[in-house]
Design an enzyme around this catalytic site. Structure first.
Site, PDB file in Angstrom:
ATOM      1  N   ASN A   2     -24.450  25.905 -34.744  1.00  0.00           N
ATOM      2  CA  ASN A   2     -23.702  25.477 -33.817  1.00  0.00           C
ATOM      3  C   ASN A   2     -22.277  25.692 -33.585  1.00  0.00           C
ATOM      4  O   ASN A   2     -21.376  25.344 -34.428  1.00  0.00           O
ATOM      5  CB  ASN A   2     -23.659  23.796 -33.988  1.00  0.00           C
ATOM      6  CG  ASN A   2     -22.838  23.091 -33.180  1.00  0.00           C
ATOM      7  OD1 ASN A   2     -22.503  23.341 -32.022  1.00  0.00           O
ATOM      8  ND2 ASN A   2     -22.476  21.579 -33.373  1.00  0.00           N
TER       9      ASN A   2
ATOM     10  N   GLY B 182     -17.936  18.903 -40.525  1.00  0.00           N
ATOM     11  CA  GLY B 182     -16.365  19.565 -40.164  1.00  0.00           C
ATOM     12  C   GLY B 182     -15.577  18.872 -41.279  1.00  0.00           C
ATOM     13  O   GLY B 182     -14.199  19.297 -41.274  1.00  0.00           O
TER      14      GLY B 182
ATOM     15  N   SER C  84     -21.098  20.466 -43.217  1.00  0.00           N
ATOM     16  CA  SER C  84     -20.603  21.367 -44.468  1.00  0.00           C
ATOM     17  C   SER C  84     -21.213  21.966 -44.922  1.00  0.00           C
ATOM     18  O   SER C  84     -21.067  22.222 -46.052  1.00  0.00           O
ATOM     19  CB  SER C  84     -19.528  20.442 -44.898  1.00  0.00           C
ATOM     20  OG  SER C  84     -18.553  20.109 -44.093  1.00  0.00           O
TER      21      SER C  84
ATOM     22  N   GLU D  98     -20.597  14.483 -32.482  1.00  0.00           N
ATOM     23  CA  GLU D  98     -19.544  14.481 -31.527  1.00  0.00           C
ATOM     24  C   GLU D  98     -19.622  14.141 -30.001  1.00  0.00           C
ATOM     25  O   GLU D  98     -18.572  13.691 -29.148  1.00  0.00           O
ATOM     26  CB  GLU D  98     -19.037  16.190 -31.474  1.00  0.00           C
ATOM     27  CG  GLU D  98     -18.540  16.524 -33.040  1.00  0.00           C
ATOM     28  CD  GLU D  98     -18.372  17.946 -33.363  1.00  0.00           C
ATOM     29  OE1 GLU D  98     -18.711  18.695 -32.641  1.00  0.00           O
ATOM     30  OE2 GLU D  98     -18.251  18.032 -34.677  1.00  0.00           O
TER      31      GLU D  98
ATOM     32  N   HIS E 259     -25.693  15.131 -30.947  1.00  0.00           N
ATOM     33  CA  HIS E 259     -24.864  15.709 -31.807  1.00  0.00           C
ATOM     34  C   HIS E 259     -23.797  14.413 -31.966  1.00  0.00           C
ATOM     35  O   HIS E 259     -23.304  14.007 -30.973  1.00  0.00           O
ATOM     36  CB  HIS E 259     -24.084  17.042 -31.405  1.00  0.00           C
ATOM     37  CG  HIS E 259     -23.249  17.373 -32.690  1.00  0.00           C
ATOM     38  ND1 HIS E 259     -22.000  16.972 -32.920  1.00  0.00           N
ATOM     39  CD2 HIS E 259     -23.685  18.211 -33.613  1.00  0.00           C
ATOM     40  CE1 HIS E 259     -21.713  17.774 -33.837  1.00  0.00           C
ATOM     41  NE2 HIS E 259     -22.486  18.491 -34.321  1.00  0.00           N
TER      42      HIS E 259
ATOM     43  N   GLU F 120     -27.597  14.695 -39.861  1.00  0.00           N
ATOM     44  CA  GLU F 120     -26.095  15.134 -40.004  1.00  0.00           C
ATOM     45  C   GLU F 120     -25.293  13.784 -40.512  1.00  0.00           C
ATOM     46  O   GLU F 120     -24.844  12.959 -39.491  1.00  0.00           O
ATOM     47  CB  GLU F 120     -25.677  15.795 -38.867  1.00  0.00           C
ATOM     48  CG  GLU F 120     -26.402  17.110 -38.345  1.00  0.00           C
ATOM     49  CD  GLU F 120     -25.578  17.962 -37.716  1.00  0.00           C
ATOM     50  OE1 GLU F 120     -25.269  19.105 -38.060  1.00  0.00           O
ATOM     51  OE2 GLU F 120     -25.047  17.497 -36.431  1.00  0.00           O
TER      52      GLU F 120
ATOM     53  N   LYS G  96     -19.937  24.948 -31.473  1.00  0.00           N
ATOM     54  CA  LYS G  96     -19.278  23.955 -31.010  1.00  0.00           C
ATOM     55  C   LYS G  96     -18.365  24.640 -29.747  1.00  0.00           C
ATOM     56  O   LYS G  96     -18.762  25.822 -29.137  1.00  0.00           O
ATOM     57  CB  LYS G  96     -18.187  23.498 -31.937  1.00  0.00           C
ATOM     58  CG  LYS G  96     -19.072  23.036 -33.057  1.00  0.00           C
ATOM     59  CD  LYS G  96     -18.443  22.121 -34.000  1.00  0.00           C
ATOM     60  CE  LYS G  96     -19.144  21.817 -35.441  1.00  0.00           C
ATOM     61  NZ  LYS G  96     -18.685  20.446 -35.964  1.00  0.00           N
TER      62      LYS G  96
HETATM   63  C1  PEP Z   1     -22.316  20.623 -36.770  1.00  0.00           C
HETATM   64  O1  PEP Z   1     -21.490  20.750 -36.050  1.00  0.00           O
HETATM   65  O2  PEP Z   1     -23.523  20.092 -36.735  1.00  0.00           O
HETATM   66  C2  PEP Z   1     -21.952  20.731 -38.166  1.00  0.00           C
HETATM   67  C3  PEP Z   1     -22.827  20.594 -39.157  1.00  0.00           C
HETATM   68  O3  PEP Z   1     -20.844  21.137 -38.675  1.00  0.00           O
HETATM   69  P1  PEP Z   1     -20.172  21.706 -39.954  1.00  0.00           P
HETATM   70  O4  PEP Z   1     -21.090  22.727 -40.392  1.00  0.00           O
HETATM   71  O5  PEP Z   1     -18.797  22.396 -39.627  1.00  0.00           O
HETATM   72  O6  PEP Z   1     -19.933  20.452 -40.638  1.00  0.00           O
END
Ligand code: PEP
Length: 249
Positions: free
Chosen positions: A9, A173, A212, A97, A95, A167, A11
């Site tokens: 992803n 993040g 992460s 966000e 997601h 998630e 972003k």
């Molecule tokens: C994500 O944006 O779905 C995500 C898992 O981000 P990160 O790996 O940066 O935590």
């Protein structure tokens, strides 16, 4: 036996120049050394660039959000049919966000999920709890209500052509990852919940972990029984890291 999926992803990151570099590195991978299917969910303006560079490779294309509507007076929105036109196979829906900054609700996510499937896309349904919710002991209630909204709208059979990504919001993040045990526990509960409705759908459902995931923690997460791949944010922007995660699968 479920195949592993490692999806990036990006972003809101990238430029024509930096994408060219990243996509070239992905397309030059020796895919025969990987056990995982790869996908990248790129910002809308870069779909055609990514589609062109990845054509002829096994890396699948995805987007990061989709309109719940098919067409019409919805300025700024992008329909599922448009994403299909650009060769997308996947689209993220729900997601965290989008849920926290742009007002996506369980109900609107369910509509997006359904719209994606109408256009032949495979939605990657993102679910997960905040830190406060985990600390309050309501992780599974939160995740269940996120799943149930989709089940109520589309039915359990719809999950046979979808992916779920667990998630935990507190891990996205932040550099803070769920431990393999914490992640496995929620993945198993998600699968058990789907199993109540349809054991075959549950057995075949790919459930990705996101939050992460990095080269140094991927192998242990991906070894868990109910973790069928990863949704990778930050680390998907560095070809070497993204591919190292894929190799760990
Ligand atoms: C994500 O944006 O779905 C995500 C898992 O981000 P990160 O790996 O940066 O935590």
């Amino acid at each position: 036996m479920r195949t592993k999926l490692v999806a990036g992803n990006w972003k809101m990151n990238g430029s024509l120049a930096s994408n060219a570099h990243l996509l070239a590195a992905l397309s030059n991978t020796v895919f025969a050394t990987l056990n995982a299917q790869l996908a990248v969910c790129v910002p809308y303006p870069y779909l055609s660039q990514a589609a062109a560079v990845l054509a002829g490779t096994p890396v699948l294309l995805g987007a990061q959000d989709v309109s719940e509507h098919a067409k019409g007076a919805f300025t700024g929105e992008v329909s599922a049919a448009m994403l299909a036109d650009f060769g997308c196979r996947y689209v993220l829906v729900g997601h965290s966000e989008r849920r926290s900054f742009y007002g996506d609700t369980n109900e609107s996510v369910a509509l997006k999920f359904a719209a994606a499937q109408v256009a032949g896309l495979t939605p990657i349904l993102c679910v997960g709890e905040t830190l406060a919710e985990r600390e309050a002991g309501v992780t599974m209630q939160v995740v269940s209500s996120q799943l149930d909204a989709v089940l109520a709208k589309s039915g359990v059979a719809a999950l046979s052509t979808a992916v779920v990504a667990y998630e935990p919001v507190w891990a996205i993040g932040t550099g803070r990852t769920a431990s393999p045990g914490q992640a496995q526990e929620v993945h198993a509960q998600i699968r058990a919940r789907i199993e109540q409705a349809d054991p075959t759908v549950a057995a075949n459902l790919q459930i990705l972990y996101g939050g992460s995931m990095k080269p140094d923690n991927a192998a242990e997460l991906l070894r868990q029984k109910d973790i069928d791949g990863g949704l990778i944010g930050g680390a998907s922007l560095v070809a070497e890291d993204f591919l190292a995660i894929a190799k760990a699968a």
